[in-house]
Design a protein around this motif. Structure first.
Motif, mmCIF file in Angstrom:
data_model
loop_
_atom_site.group_PDB
_atom_site.id
_atom_site.type_symbol
_atom_site.label_atom_id
_atom_site.label_comp_id
_atom_site.label_asym_id
_atom_site.label_seq_id
_atom_site.Cartn_x
_atom_site.Cartn_y
_atom_site.Cartn_z
ATOM 1 N N GLU A 1 -3.412 2.477 7.933
ATOM 2 C CA GLU A 1 -4.183 2.278 9.014
ATOM 3 C C GLU A 1 -3.702 3.606 9.899
ATOM 4 O O GLU A 1 -4.993 4.481 10.803
ATOM 5 C CB GLU A 1 -4.061 1.014 9.466
ATOM 6 C CG GLU A 1 -4.435 0.319 8.943
ATOM 7 C CD GLU A 1 -6.060 0.248 8.802
ATOM 8 O OE1 GLU A 1 -6.543 1.192 9.380
ATOM 9 O OE2 GLU A 1 -5.820 -0.187 7.491
ATOM 10 N N LYS B 1 0.725 0.368 2.643
ATOM 11 C CA LYS B 1 -0.633 -0.242 2.611
ATOM 12 C C LYS B 1 0.542 -2.271 2.552
ATOM 13 O O LYS B 1 0.451 -2.272 1.446
ATOM 14 C CB LYS B 1 -1.226 -0.547 2.088
ATOM 15 C CG LYS B 1 -2.834 -1.697 2.869
ATOM 16 C CD LYS B 1 -3.898 -1.440 1.765
ATOM 17 C CE LYS B 1 -4.438 -2.764 3.115
ATOM 18 N NZ LYS B 1 -6.460 -2.270 1.780
ATOM 19 N N TRP C 1 -2.266 -5.054 10.447
ATOM 20 C CA TRP C 1 -2.092 -3.986 10.989
ATOM 21 C C TRP C 1 -1.178 -3.094 11.608
ATOM 22 O O TRP C 1 -0.624 -2.177 11.712
ATOM 23 C CB TRP C 1 -3.496 -3.888 11.941
ATOM 24 C CG TRP C 1 -4.105 -3.169 12.113
ATOM 25 C CD1 TRP C 1 -4.741 -2.514 11.687
ATOM 26 C CD2 TRP C 1 -3.605 -2.966 13.729
ATOM 27 N NE1 TRP C 1 -5.407 -1.116 12.636
ATOM 28 C CE2 TRP C 1 -4.576 -1.564 13.783
ATOM 29 C CE3 TRP C 1 -2.831 -3.015 14.652
ATOM 30 C CZ2 TRP C 1 -4.888 -0.987 14.874
ATOM 31 C CZ3 TRP C 1 -2.811 -2.607 16.476
ATOM 32 C CH2 TRP C 1 -3.327 -1.719 16.435
ATOM 33 N N GLU C 2 -0.812 -4.165 12.410
ATOM 34 C CA GLU C 2 0.826 -3.480 13.516
ATOM 35 C C GLU C 2 1.774 -2.488 12.226
ATOM 36 O O GLU C 2 2.112 -1.824 13.359
ATOM 37 C CB GLU C 2 1.856 -4.576 13.784
ATOM 38 C CG GLU C 2 0.862 -5.437 14.437
ATOM 39 C CD GLU C 2 0.553 -7.347 13.961
ATOM 40 O OE1 GLU C 2 0.164 -6.320 12.931
ATOM 41 O OE2 GLU C 2 -0.840 -7.772 14.214
ATOM 42 N N ASP D 1 0.814 -0.251 9.259
ATOM 43 C CA ASP D 1 0.212 -0.076 9.205
ATOM 44 C C ASP D 1 -0.457 1.353 9.759
ATOM 45 O O ASP D 1 -0.468 2.465 9.207
ATOM 46 C CB ASP D 1 -0.751 -0.650 7.991
ATOM 47 C CG ASP D 1 -0.224 -1.428 6.949
ATOM 48 O OD1 ASP D 1 0.989 -1.251 6.365
ATOM 49 O OD2 ASP D 1 -1.326 -2.066 6.319
ATOM 50 N N SER D 2 -0.571 1.345 10.833
ATOM 51 C CA SER D 2 -1.122 1.974 12.087
ATOM 52 C C SER D 2 -0.081 2.229 12.654
ATOM 53 O O SER D 2 -0.491 3.501 13.769
ATOM 54 C CB SER D 2 -2.343 0.658 12.553
ATOM 55 O OG SER D 2 -0.969 0.239 13.859
ATOM 56 N N GLY E 1 -9.545 -7.800 6.840
ATOM 57 C CA GLY E 1 -9.404 -7.186 8.380
ATOM 58 C C GLY E 1 -8.502 -8.402 8.954
ATOM 59 O O GLY E 1 -7.879 -8.589 10.215
ATOM 60 N N SER F 1 -3.825 -10.933 6.902
ATOM 61 C CA SER F 1 -2.913 -9.635 6.031
ATOM 62 C C SER F 1 -2.920 -9.889 3.831
ATOM 63 O O SER F 1 -2.312 -9.120 4.217
ATOM 64 C CB SER F 1 -1.745 -10.181 6.414
ATOM 65 O OG SER F 1 -1.181 -11.551 6.156
#
Length: 408
Positions: free
Chosen positions: A152, A193, A197-198, A200-201, A358, A361
């Protein structure tokens, strides 16, 4: 076959005029089976989600971290040697933790920087399972310092493997022109990956030397030490041993359980709540057993009186109807186990239920059976079914032969 067992089976699978009793018995079996199967499938899925989440958290974090309340650690090599001698510890690696800014021609993003020692970090962290390109060994490549970032973050900055990004550290230095932050160029050598999201970004990895240079730290300073243990479920025990080994303050150790206590407590509470709710389905099935036995007692009043006239005791009559309910419970529970395990295996093998990307997880439903859960489910179902037999059996045993046969 014992007398009570013979009569119980004969009554349970009634024929001719009493065929309705057989239908009710089948419905009771199916009610228990569906309740048990629902419990097995739902708890299996929740166990799968919990394990998947735990594995992804432990993919980018160690089982135990050791830090100093006094600040950054120096002379950490001696501490590593001491910790490696603690029972249960399988690996130790130093790390640096800091927050800074990453930028490229495509955008800017605040990130968490992790300085690692590639040789030992690959033995402690399991993020290699989530690498889509490159890995920790690539950080030691000659030339421009390497960096590993999440999928991300790579999208946000518009970069890929081989592209450059800039890292800006807030710990700059004063010059005649004012405060000047440190800025260094890095080359992306790996992309991972995890599906979270926390991470990966916002999480990036560089070598210890690169992190020290960027942050302006001394050559032997680190934030702390990361540990891997042989049994992740005993990480808190190992953390206590490490703290004792290092002599306590200012050193302390925290396990992954402590650092994520709220998250896993919420998952455990949700699992418990779902278990209680689904147990009500089994309870409904057990109520149908009461209905079956009460109707059977009413239907077989004359037969019960004849049996008692022929010498059957109240205890034997009670056992006949208790056996009937127990048989329904055993058959229903067994059928529920078969149904639940089959559905769970189908979910694992064919993955015909897709999760929206999305939102979670992972994009497929994970299933993990815990034998403790299976034993509890089976035991609870049998206990509920047995309790359901007590009232009808008691009522059957209270019949008086003379009263029952008076109008026959």
């Amino acid at each position: 076959m014992k007398f009570e067992s013979f009569i119980a089976l004969r009554y349970l699978f009634a024929r001719r005029k009493q065929s309705f009793i057989s239908v009710i018995s089948i419905i009771s079996v199916l009610g228990v089976a569906l309740g048990v199967a629902s419990l097995i499938v739902v708890l299996g899925v929740m166990n799968g989600f919990t394990k998947d989440l735990r594995d992804k958290i432990l993919g980018v974090n160690a089982h135990v971290i050791t830090m100093s309340a006094a600040g950054n650690m120096t002379g950490y090599t001696e501490l590593m040697n001491e910790i490696e001698g603690v029972s249960g510890v399988t690996g130790v690696t130093p790390f640096i933790y800091s927050e800074l800014m990453a930028s490229s021609s495509q955008g800017v993003k605040g990130i968490i920087l992790r300085g690692v020692q590639p040789e030992s970090a690959d033995k402690v962290l399991t993020i290699r399972k989530y690498m889509q390109d490159g890995g920790f060994p690539e950080l030691n490549r000659k030339g421009l310092p390497g960096i590993i970032i999440g999928k991300e973050l790579a999208k946000r900055l518009g970069v890929g493997v081989g592209r450059r990004i800039n890292l800006l550290s807030p710990s700059g230095k004063k010059t005649s022109q004012g405060f000047v932050p440190r800025v260094r160029n890095f080359r992306v050598v790996g992309i991972y990956k995890t599906g979270m999201w926390e991470y990966d970004s916002s999480l990036a990895f560089v070598t210890l030397d690169s992190a020290r240079e960027l942050l302006g730290w001394s050559n032997n300073a680190v934030t702390g030490l990361e540990l891997s243990v042989s049994n992740v479920n005993n990480a808190d025990v190992v953390a206590n041993k490490v703290t004792e080994k290092l002599g306590g303050y200012p050193f302390y150790a925290r396990s992954w359980m402590d650092m994520n206590a709220n998250l896993f407590a919420a998952l455990k509470l949700e699992k418990t709540a779902m278990g209680v709710i689904l147990t009500l389905i089994v309870l409904v099935g057990s109520f149908s057993i009461i209905t079956t036995l009460v109707m059977l007692v009413m239907e077989k009043t004359r037969d019960i009186a004849v049996l008692m006239s022929m010498g059957a005791t109240k205890q034997q009559i009670r056992r006949i109807f208790m056996l009937q309910g127990t048989i329904i419970g055993v058959v229903g529970t067994s059928l529920g186990f078969v149904l639940g395990l089959v559905v769970g295996e189908l979910l694992k093998r064919y993955q015909f239920v897709q999760l929206p990307k999305g939102v979670y997880s992972l994009d497929k439903i994970p299933v993990l059976y815990d034998w403790t859960d299976l034993v509890v489910i089976g035991g609870a179902a049998m206990v509920l079914c047995f309790i359901a037999t007590l009232y009808p059996a008691k009522q059957a045993a209270k019949l008086e032969p003379a009263d029952a046969l008076r109008y026959e």
